[in-house]
Design a protein around this motif. Structure first.
Motif, mmCIF file in Angstrom:
data_model
loop_
_atom_site.group_PDB
_atom_site.id
_atom_site.type_symbol
_atom_site.label_atom_id
_atom_site.label_comp_id
_atom_site.label_asym_id
_atom_site.label_seq_id
_atom_site.Cartn_x
_atom_site.Cartn_y
_atom_site.Cartn_z
ATOM 1 N N PHE A 147 -15.670 -32.287 -3.639
ATOM 2 C CA PHE A 147 -14.903 -31.874 -4.816
ATOM 3 C C PHE A 147 -15.327 -30.485 -5.303
ATOM 4 O O PHE A 147 -15.429 -30.225 -6.494
ATOM 5 C CB PHE A 147 -15.004 -32.934 -5.920
ATOM 6 C CG PHE A 147 -14.458 -34.260 -5.473
ATOM 7 C CD1 PHE A 147 -13.092 -34.502 -5.508
ATOM 8 C CD2 PHE A 147 -15.291 -35.243 -4.972
ATOM 9 C CE1 PHE A 147 -12.575 -35.711 -5.058
ATOM 10 C CE2 PHE A 147 -14.785 -36.454 -4.519
ATOM 11 C CZ PHE A 147 -13.416 -36.687 -4.564
ATOM 12 N N TYR A 148 -15.542 -29.604 -4.331
ATOM 13 C CA TYR A 148 -15.988 -28.244 -4.643
ATOM 14 C C TYR A 148 -14.946 -27.485 -5.459
ATOM 15 O O TYR A 148 -15.283 -26.564 -6.192
ATOM 16 C CB TYR A 148 -16.335 -27.493 -3.353
ATOM 17 C CG TYR A 148 -17.202 -26.277 -3.578
ATOM 18 C CD1 TYR A 148 -18.522 -26.407 -3.981
ATOM 19 C CD2 TYR A 148 -16.693 -24.998 -3.379
ATOM 20 C CE1 TYR A 148 -19.327 -25.305 -4.194
ATOM 21 C CE2 TYR A 148 -17.494 -23.879 -3.594
ATOM 22 C CZ TYR A 148 -18.802 -24.039 -4.002
ATOM 23 O OH TYR A 148 -19.593 -22.930 -4.208
ATOM 24 N N ALA A 149 -13.689 -27.871 -5.381
ATOM 25 C CA ALA A 149 -12.642 -27.243 -6.188
ATOM 26 C C ALA A 149 -12.915 -27.430 -7.685
ATOM 27 O O ALA A 149 -12.463 -26.632 -8.509
ATOM 28 C CB ALA A 149 -11.271 -27.808 -5.828
ATOM 29 N N SER A 150 -13.669 -28.462 -8.039
ATOM 30 C CA SER A 150 -13.976 -28.752 -9.446
ATOM 31 C C SER A 150 -15.336 -28.209 -9.884
ATOM 32 O O SER A 150 -15.775 -28.498 -10.990
ATOM 33 C CB SER A 150 -13.975 -30.269 -9.672
ATOM 34 O OG SER A 150 -12.739 -30.821 -9.335
ATOM 35 N N ARG A 151 -15.980 -27.426 -9.055
ATOM 36 C CA ARG A 151 -17.342 -26.963 -9.342
ATOM 37 C C ARG A 151 -17.411 -26.181 -10.658
ATOM 38 O O ARG A 151 -16.454 -25.517 -11.061
ATOM 39 C CB ARG A 151 -17.866 -26.105 -8.203
ATOM 40 C CG ARG A 151 -17.165 -24.755 -8.087
ATOM 41 C CD ARG A 151 -17.520 -24.081 -6.779
ATOM 42 N NE ARG A 151 -16.851 -22.813 -6.606
ATOM 43 C CZ ARG A 151 -15.588 -22.668 -6.207
ATOM 44 N NH1 ARG A 151 -14.843 -23.727 -5.966
ATOM 45 N NH2 ARG A 151 -15.065 -21.465 -6.070
ATOM 46 N N ALA A 152 -18.565 -26.268 -11.295
ATOM 47 C CA ALA A 152 -18.822 -25.518 -12.520
ATOM 48 C C ALA A 152 -19.373 -24.130 -12.198
ATOM 49 O O ALA A 152 -19.267 -23.213 -13.005
ATOM 50 C CB ALA A 152 -19.806 -26.277 -13.404
ATOM 51 N N VAL A 208 -24.447 -21.020 -3.051
ATOM 52 C CA VAL A 208 -24.530 -20.326 -1.768
ATOM 53 C C VAL A 208 -25.492 -21.114 -0.881
ATOM 54 O O VAL A 208 -26.697 -21.138 -1.128
ATOM 55 C CB VAL A 208 -25.018 -18.871 -1.939
ATOM 56 C CG1 VAL A 208 -25.134 -18.181 -0.596
ATOM 57 C CG2 VAL A 208 -24.083 -18.111 -2.870
ATOM 58 N N ASP A 209 -24.929 -21.803 0.104
ATOM 59 C CA ASP A 209 -25.719 -22.509 1.106
ATOM 60 C C ASP A 209 -24.841 -22.693 2.343
ATOM 61 O O ASP A 209 -23.679 -22.313 2.349
ATOM 62 C CB ASP A 209 -26.282 -23.840 0.580
ATOM 63 C CG ASP A 209 -25.223 -24.869 0.229
ATOM 64 O OD1 ASP A 209 -24.058 -24.746 0.684
ATOM 65 O OD2 ASP A 209 -25.544 -25.815 -0.498
ATOM 66 N N ALA A 210 -25.403 -23.258 3.379
ATOM 67 C CA ALA A 210 -24.676 -23.403 4.649
ATOM 68 C C ALA A 210 -23.924 -24.725 4.767
ATOM 69 O O ALA A 210 -23.274 -24.965 5.784
ATOM 70 C CB ALA A 210 -25.666 -23.261 5.811
ATOM 71 N N LEU A 211 -23.992 -25.577 3.767
ATOM 72 C CA LEU A 211 -23.322 -26.871 3.844
ATOM 73 C C LEU A 211 -21.807 -26.717 3.746
ATOM 74 O O LEU A 211 -21.318 -25.850 3.009
ATOM 75 C CB LEU A 211 -23.802 -27.795 2.717
ATOM 76 C CG LEU A 211 -25.274 -28.157 2.700
ATOM 77 C CD1 LEU A 211 -25.571 -29.039 1.490
ATOM 78 C CD2 LEU A 211 -25.678 -28.850 3.979
#
Length: 145
Positions: free
Chosen positions: A120-125, A129-132
């Motif tokens: 649900f990265y579209a909802s991130r606050a 920055v990482d490789a996942l």
């Protein structure tokens, strides 16, 4: 724990004893509004387990169930010490915050439980920055470019 096996976690006062067996279904950093609302956190790093992988022992009256008023989710805590024990997501999986495992491993999360994705990265606050891989919604949907 180096490989799949059995792990025992206890709440702060020891009234709740939770035994977890095998490997988690998912290891993720969740950015959804539901987790934010239910856990009171900007994001949740956690593992998800099938219900049959998790058993509760100790004081049967100690496990306090908080059903979310609008979503098909639950948060469970200890009635005596107040510690968050785990949650249950809309799919019925048991969601255990990584902090619970890290506390039982001298402050370090075992590598086999480390997150492998963002959900649900579209909802991130905020950006991370990482490789996942960063799934915009669930793990079967599109990725963040």
């Amino acid at each position: 724990m180096p490989d799949a096996g059995t792990e025992t976690l206890r709440c702060d006062c020891g009234a709740i004893v939770m035994t977890i067996q095998g490997d988690p279904v998912a290891r993720a950093i969740c950015h959804c509004h539901a987790c934010r609302d239910l856990y009171g956190s900007t994001l949740l790093t956690a593992t998800a387990w099938q219900p049959e992988q998790v058993t509760h022992d100790g004081d049967p009256e100690a496990l306090l169930d908080y059903p979310h008023p609008l979503r098909a989710m639950h948060r469970y805590s200890c009635r005596h010490c107040g510690e968050l024990v785990h949650g249950q997501n809309r799919l019925g999986m048991i969601v255990i915050p990584n902090a619970r495992f890290a506390r039982h491993h001298a402050g370090q999360l075992p590598e086999r439980l480390a997150p492998t994705m963002h959900l649900f990265y579209a909802s991130r606050a905020f950006d991370i920055v990482d490789a996942l891989p960063k799934y915009l919604e669930g793990w079967d949907g599109p990725l963040y470019a």
